[in-house]
Design a protein around this motif. Structure first.
Motif, short mmCIF file in Angstrom:
data_model
loop_
_atom_site.label_atom_id
_atom_site.label_comp_id
_atom_site.label_asym_id
_atom_site.label_seq_id
_atom_site.Cartn_x
_atom_site.Cartn_y
_atom_site.Cartn_z
N GLU A 31 23.78 -4.30 -49.78
CA GLU A 31 23.82 -3.50 -48.56
C GLU A 31 22.96 -2.25 -48.78
N ARG A 32 22.75 -1.50 -47.73
CA ARG A 32 22.00 -0.25 -47.85
C ARG A 32 22.70 0.69 -48.84
N VAL A 187 12.35 12.44 -68.92
CA VAL A 187 11.70 11.94 -67.71
C VAL A 187 12.51 10.76 -67.13
N GLN A 188 13.11 9.95 -67.99
CA GLN A 188 13.99 8.88 -67.51
C GLN A 188 15.07 9.45 -66.61
N ALA A 189 15.69 10.53 -67.07
CA ALA A 189 16.75 11.16 -66.28
C ALA A 189 16.21 11.67 -64.94
N GLN A 190 14.99 12.19 -64.94
CA GLN A 190 14.38 12.68 -63.71
C GLN A 190 14.10 11.52 -62.74
N ILE A 191 13.65 10.39 -63.28
CA ILE A 191 13.36 9.23 -62.43
C ILE A 191 14.65 8.66 -61.86
N ILE A 192 15.69 8.58 -62.67
CA ILE A 192 16.98 8.09 -62.18
C ILE A 192 17.49 9.00 -61.06
N ALA A 193 17.35 10.31 -61.25
CA ALA A 193 17.77 11.26 -60.22
C ALA A 193 16.95 11.07 -58.95
N LEU A 194 15.65 10.79 -59.11
CA LEU A 194 14.78 10.56 -57.96
C LEU A 194 15.22 9.32 -57.19
N LEU A 195 15.57 8.26 -57.90
CA LEU A 195 16.04 7.04 -57.24
C LEU A 195 17.36 7.28 -56.51
N ARG A 196 18.23 8.07 -57.13
CA ARG A 196 19.50 8.41 -56.45
C ARG A 196 19.24 9.18 -55.18
N ASP A 197 18.29 10.13 -55.23
CA ASP A 197 17.95 10.92 -54.03
C ASP A 197 17.41 10.01 -52.94
N LEU A 198 16.59 9.04 -53.33
CA LEU A 198 16.03 8.09 -52.37
C LEU A 198 17.15 7.32 -51.67
N GLN A 199 18.12 6.88 -52.44
CA GLN A 199 19.25 6.17 -51.85
C GLN A 199 20.04 7.06 -50.92
N ARG A 200 20.27 8.28 -51.34
CA ARG A 200 21.04 9.21 -50.52
C ARG A 200 20.33 9.53 -49.21
N ASP A 201 19.03 9.73 -49.26
CA ASP A 201 18.29 10.16 -48.07
C ASP A 201 17.92 9.01 -47.14
N PHE A 202 17.65 7.82 -47.72
CA PHE A 202 17.14 6.73 -46.90
C PHE A 202 17.98 5.46 -46.96
N GLY A 203 19.06 5.46 -47.74
CA GLY A 203 19.91 4.28 -47.83
C GLY A 203 19.23 3.10 -48.49
N THR A 204 18.30 3.37 -49.40
CA THR A 204 17.53 2.31 -50.05
C THR A 204 18.43 1.46 -50.95
N ALA A 205 18.26 0.14 -50.86
CA ALA A 205 18.91 -0.78 -51.79
C ALA A 205 17.97 -1.02 -52.96
#
Length: 334
Positions: A31-32, A187-205
């Motif tokens: 799901e989203r 940088v891994q931690a920064q990328i993981i945080a970026l992916l979490r932000d993407l999910q939060r803002d756009f509901g990305t699966a």
């Protein structure tokens, strides 16, 4: 209806040695805002399963089953129709940025053409958004470096460029094949945080393929454990990490270094994954499993709901109690 649903996905390759069944009967739905982690050793079928979904198999490869995006089967689409979705609504971060980026084009050209093709932006607007994404993935001096060629970036920087390119169109489904492999832990931690932000803002699966179980634990809602092209265990992340029901999952978890157990030796799984052209008749893991008996070697176990947790499915003839005792001993292999 799920945002993306994969039904009985299979991947076969025609080779000189005969037909190789690289992926066999994968099923999942997202799901989203949800994240699925696909884990397993090299050669287990992780990458081929998502390449099949994206229509990117090698010429000798063939995908069967269904990969439904908003009810539309990606596997049945013609290339022109698939191109409108691929890279736009469904995007992928590839494992090797050096072979995925075009060495003859600047990073700017490769990023802006994505936005011009899928979003209809003019060159100036596309460049501004591309620079913003490079800033977001921590590329220093992004406004200057966007004009450079891929070979002028380090391996880690190229990986961040690939991640930025995948995020350009704000996809609904993001497939990430080892996205943090070449990056240091910060940088891994920064990328993981970026992916979490993407999910939060756009509901990305997100479908996350990785060898790093720490990344899976920090990001994923559900986990699928592959071995020999088959699902060994599948369920919610907490159940898989804290109450593993398959000997192979126990072996993967036992091989993780622990900060609170400095004097303990790592428990490695000896041997190698099976030859995909000559898979065992029964369970693919039977040749390396200390619990294996004649039934395991002769009869392929079905993927069924676990007795103690219906939300987890496992493909193992052995009882959950036997696997739990194996885990308690800290031994997962023959």
């Amino acid at each position: 209806m799920s945002l993306i649903e994969v039904k009985n996905l299979g991947v076969q390759f025609q080779t000189r040695d005969g037909l190789i069944y690289a992926v066999n009967g994968i099923n999942f739905a997202l799901e989203r805002g949800q994240t699925l982690g696909i884990v397993g050793e090299s050669g287990s079928g992780k990458s081929q399963s998502v390449l099949a979904m994206m229509g990117l198999l090698a010429n000798n490869g063939k995908a069967t089953g269904q990969a439904l995006y908003q009810g539309r089967d990606l596997l049945a689409m013609k290339p022109a129709e698939l191109n409108k979705i691929r890279g736009n609504r469904v995007a992928m971060i590839f494992q090797d940025p050096m072979t995925s980026l075009n060495p003859y084009l600047t990073v700017e050209r490769q990023m802006t053409e994505v936005l011009q093709f899928h979003k209809g932006l003019d060159r100036k607007s596309a460049r501004a958004k591309s620079v913003a994404l490079l800033d977001a993935v921590k590329i220093p001096e992004a406004a200057r470096r966007i004009a450079m060629y891929p070979h002028e970036f380090s391996g880690g920087m190229r990986q961040r460029v690939m991640i930025a390119m995948a995020l350009l169109c704000e996809p609904e489904v993001l497939i990430a094949d080892e996205p943090t492999t070449a990056l240091d832990v910060t940088v891994q931690a920064q990328i993981i945080a970026l992916l979490r932000d993407l999910q939060r803002d756009f509901g990305t699966a997100i479908v996350m393929i990785t060898h790093d179980l720490g990344v899976v634990a920090g990001l994923c809602d559900e986990v699928m454990v592959l071995y020999g092209g088959r699902v060994m265990e599948q369920g919610d992340a907490n159940s898989i990490f804290y109450r593993a029901t398959h000997p192979y999952t126990v072996g993967l978890l036992g091989a993780i270094p622990r900060l609170d157990a400095e004097d303990e030796a790592l428990v490695a799984i000896p041997g190698a994954p099976p030859n995909m052209a000559r898979l065992p008749k029964g369970c693919p893991f039977s040749e390396r499993c200390t619990l294996a008996n004649a039934e395991c070697r002769e009869v392929l176990p079905a993927l069924l709901a676990a007795e103690n947790n219906p939300a987890v499915r496992r493909a193992c003839h052995k009882s959950i109690q036997a696997v739990s005792e194996l885990a308690a001993k800290g031994v997962s292999h023959a």
